[in-house]
Design an enzyme around this catalytic site. Sequence first.
Site, PDB file in Angstrom:
ATOM      1  N   HIS A  46       4.328   2.037  -7.874  1.00  0.00           N
ATOM      2  CA  HIS A  46       3.294   0.983  -7.822  1.00  0.00           C
ATOM      3  C   HIS A  46       2.368   1.089  -9.034  1.00  0.00           C
ATOM      4  O   HIS A  46       1.993   0.084  -9.633  1.00  0.00           O
ATOM      5  CB  HIS A  46       2.429   1.135  -6.564  1.00  0.00           C
ATOM      6  CG  HIS A  46       3.172   1.000  -5.273  1.00  0.00           C
ATOM      7  ND1 HIS A  46       3.396   2.070  -4.438  1.00  0.00           N
ATOM      8  CD2 HIS A  46       3.709  -0.080  -4.660  1.00  0.00           C
ATOM      9  CE1 HIS A  46       4.049   1.656  -3.376  1.00  0.00           C
ATOM     10  NE2 HIS A  46       4.260   0.361  -3.470  1.00  0.00           N
ATOM     11  N   GLY A  52       9.005  -4.525  -8.974  1.00  0.00           N
ATOM     12  CA  GLY A  52       9.799  -3.376  -9.416  1.00  0.00           C
ATOM     13  C   GLY A  52      11.296  -3.644  -9.303  1.00  0.00           C
ATOM     14  O   GLY A  52      11.752  -4.299  -8.361  1.00  0.00           O
ATOM     15  N   LEU A  84       0.462   3.786  -1.972  1.00  0.00           N
ATOM     16  CA  LEU A  84       0.806   3.752  -3.395  1.00  0.00           C
ATOM     17  C   LEU A  84       1.406   5.065  -3.898  1.00  0.00           C
ATOM     18  O   LEU A  84       0.990   6.143  -3.494  1.00  0.00           O
ATOM     19  CB  LEU A  84      -0.440   3.445  -4.235  1.00  0.00           C
ATOM     20  CG  LEU A  84      -1.158   2.120  -3.979  1.00  0.00           C
ATOM     21  CD1 LEU A  84      -2.221   1.895  -5.054  1.00  0.00           C
ATOM     22  CD2 LEU A  84      -0.219   0.944  -3.911  1.00  0.00           C
ATOM     23  N   SER A 119       7.591   4.533  -0.716  1.00  0.00           N
ATOM     24  CA  SER A 119       6.625   4.858   0.346  1.00  0.00           C
ATOM     25  C   SER A 119       7.342   5.469   1.540  1.00  0.00           C
ATOM     26  O   SER A 119       6.739   6.161   2.359  1.00  0.00           O
ATOM     27  CB  SER A 119       5.879   3.600   0.791  1.00  0.00           C
ATOM     28  OG  SER A 119       5.321   2.944  -0.324  1.00  0.00           O
ATOM     29  N   ARG A 120       8.638   5.178   1.664  1.00  0.00           N
ATOM     30  CA  ARG A 120       9.395   5.671   2.824  1.00  0.00           C
ATOM     31  C   ARG A 120       9.898   7.096   2.643  1.00  0.00           C
ATOM     32  O   ARG A 120      10.382   7.705   3.600  1.00  0.00           O
ATOM     33  CB  ARG A 120      10.574   4.741   3.119  1.00  0.00           C
ATOM     34  CG  ARG A 120      10.125   3.380   3.635  1.00  0.00           C
ATOM     35  CD  ARG A 120      11.281   2.527   4.111  1.00  0.00           C
ATOM     36  NE  ARG A 120      10.836   1.403   4.906  1.00  0.00           N
ATOM     37  CZ  ARG A 120      10.677   0.156   4.443  1.00  0.00           C
ATOM     38  NH1 ARG A 120      10.940  -0.122   3.190  1.00  0.00           N
ATOM     39  NH2 ARG A 120      10.253  -0.809   5.248  1.00  0.00           N
ATOM     40  N   LYS A 126      13.206  -1.503  -8.418  1.00  0.00           N
ATOM     41  CA  LYS A 126      13.579  -0.754  -7.219  1.00  0.00           C
ATOM     42  C   LYS A 126      14.070  -1.713  -6.123  1.00  0.00           C
ATOM     43  O   LYS A 126      15.032  -1.430  -5.409  1.00  0.00           O
ATOM     44  CB  LYS A 126      12.353   0.045  -6.748  1.00  0.00           C
ATOM     45  CG  LYS A 126      12.415   0.604  -5.363  1.00  0.00           C
ATOM     46  CD  LYS A 126      13.303   1.805  -5.325  1.00  0.00           C
ATOM     47  CE  LYS A 126      13.337   2.510  -4.010  1.00  0.00           C
ATOM     48  NZ  LYS A 126      13.029   1.773  -2.827  1.00  0.00           N
ATOM     49  N   GLU A 174       3.700   6.477  -7.781  1.00  0.00           N
ATOM     50  CA  GLU A 174       3.734   6.168  -9.215  1.00  0.00           C
ATOM     51  C   GLU A 174       4.532   4.914  -9.563  1.00  0.00           C
ATOM     52  O   GLU A 174       4.310   4.321 -10.621  1.00  0.00           O
ATOM     53  CB  GLU A 174       4.259   7.367  -9.997  1.00  0.00           C
ATOM     54  CG  GLU A 174       3.162   8.413 -10.169  1.00  0.00           C
ATOM     55  CD  GLU A 174       3.712   9.788 -10.434  1.00  0.00           C
ATOM     56  OE1 GLU A 174       4.560   9.923 -11.328  1.00  0.00           O
ATOM     57  OE2 GLU A 174       3.318  10.732  -9.723  1.00  0.00           O
ATOM     58  N   GLY A 232       0.825  -1.219   0.000  1.00  0.00           N
ATOM     59  CA  GLY A 232       0.000   0.000   0.000  1.00  0.00           C
ATOM     60  C   GLY A 232       0.848   1.252   0.000  1.00  0.00           C
ATOM     61  O   GLY A 232       2.015   1.233  -0.395  1.00  0.00           O
TER      62      GLY A 232
HETATM   63  P1  AMP Z   1       6.088  -2.208  -1.724  1.00  0.00           P
HETATM   64  O1  AMP Z   1       4.705  -1.700  -1.547  1.00  0.00           O
HETATM   65  O2  AMP Z   1       7.157  -1.266  -1.288  1.00  0.00           O
HETATM   66  O3  AMP Z   1       6.263  -3.606  -1.198  1.00  0.00           O
HETATM   67  O4  AMP Z   1       6.306  -2.334  -3.300  1.00  0.00           O
HETATM   68  C1  AMP Z   1       5.452  -3.077  -4.101  1.00  0.00           C
HETATM   69  C2  AMP Z   1       6.078  -3.239  -5.461  1.00  0.00           C
HETATM   70  O5  AMP Z   1       6.282  -1.960  -6.041  1.00  0.00           O
HETATM   71  C3  AMP Z   1       7.442  -3.933  -5.414  1.00  0.00           C
HETATM   72  O6  AMP Z   1       7.537  -4.855  -6.486  1.00  0.00           O
HETATM   73  C4  AMP Z   1       8.401  -2.782  -5.580  1.00  0.00           C
HETATM   74  O7  AMP Z   1       9.632  -3.154  -6.153  1.00  0.00           O
HETATM   75  C5  AMP Z   1       7.619  -1.881  -6.516  1.00  0.00           C
HETATM   76  N1  AMP Z   1       8.132  -0.507  -6.441  1.00  0.00           N
HETATM   77  C6  AMP Z   1       8.337   0.247  -5.330  1.00  0.00           C
HETATM   78  N2  AMP Z   1       8.877   1.441  -5.642  1.00  0.00           N
HETATM   79  C7  AMP Z   1       9.027   1.450  -6.989  1.00  0.00           C
HETATM   80  C8  AMP Z   1       9.537   2.393  -7.940  1.00  0.00           C
HETATM   81  N3  AMP Z   1      10.004   3.571  -7.559  1.00  0.00           N
HETATM   82  N4  AMP Z   1       9.532   2.061  -9.251  1.00  0.00           N
HETATM   83  C9  AMP Z   1       9.066   0.845  -9.649  1.00  0.00           C
HETATM   84  N5  AMP Z   1       8.572  -0.088  -8.817  1.00  0.00           N
HETATM   85  C10 AMP Z   1       8.549   0.201  -7.514  1.00  0.00           C
END
Ligand code: AMP
Length: 296
Positions: free
Chosen positions: A38, A150, A34, A189-190, A152, A36, A32
């Site tokens: 995500h 991602g 969210l 998100s951080r 990332k 861009e 969550g």
């Molecule tokens: P999270 O909610 O942080 O667990 O991320 C969910 C998914 O979003 C993971 O596959 C992350 O690698 C991807 N994600 C997070 N930040 C980015 C970003 N800046 N660009 C592309 N994908 C991202």
Amino acid sequence: MGLKIIKKIEDYKNFYKDFLYNKKIGFVPTMGALHEGHLSLLKKAKENNDVAIMSIFVNPIQFGENEDFDKYPRTIEKDIFLAEKLGIDIVFYTDENELYPQKQTFFVSSDSIMFTSRLCANTRKNHFKGVATIVTKLFNIIKPNVAYFGQKDYQQFLLIKNMVKELNMDVNIQMCPIIREEDGLAKSSRNIYLKDKERQEATILYKALKLGEKILTSSQDLLDNIKLAKEEIENLINSSKLLKIDYISICNASLLEEITKKDLEKKNSINVLIAIAVYIGNTRLIDNEIVSVKIN
Ligand code: AMP
């Protein structure tokens, strides 16, 4: 169909049996809050499948004791608004009672040093075990055909890619590029934890990656370049009093291991990963870049 929010595993299973069993399902697991980054994954899931599903779950077992599980941003209403706007079909928004109704005693983990002692695994003990376990549980529940991750979190992508291969899971894993702010900072998100001055200096991470890329693609010997790039990146990051290095790694992008002379034999090019983790105050940020380097 409009956006459907499903909170119970049983409800998803019934819906799957009635409507989804013969559909191509694209799945994006998230925690969550969210942004861009995500959204780019969700768009891919929407474009390339019959049904696009996102899960939102802040997974306690992938956080260490001193990490930010409690204060991790939770913005469910905004997340649902954004999912609806993108035309996402299902948000699986569940909780600990559903996913861990009793103390979890079975886990999915890797013995590979790629995920026990390299890059983030060093600092975040048990993190990847928590990730592999929750992703397996979500794959078993959702039954996706394709899942999007991602770059990332590149080590996490590699973990899942290797996991589905070794455990014969029938899910196609796709990696999506890193989405950045205008000044280069990778969306995360951080990032909201950062105070003004910290936010400004956080751009050093991207500058460091670009500096590394420039050095790696210069015409000198690659192994010399790697050494120089590491030193220069270290100097650049240390030029800020606010940043503290967790790790700088310049390594083979598929194995996360140091590149040696032998790796360069009989090859025209090699994918080199530059991965960086820093602390800014209490906030830990990661970023990376994969550089394709020609070998002379
Ligand atoms: P999270 O909610 O942080 O667990 O991320 C969910 C998914 O979003 C993971 O596959 C992350 O690698 C991807 N994600 C997070 N930040 C980015 C970003 N800046 N660009 C592309 N994908 C991202």
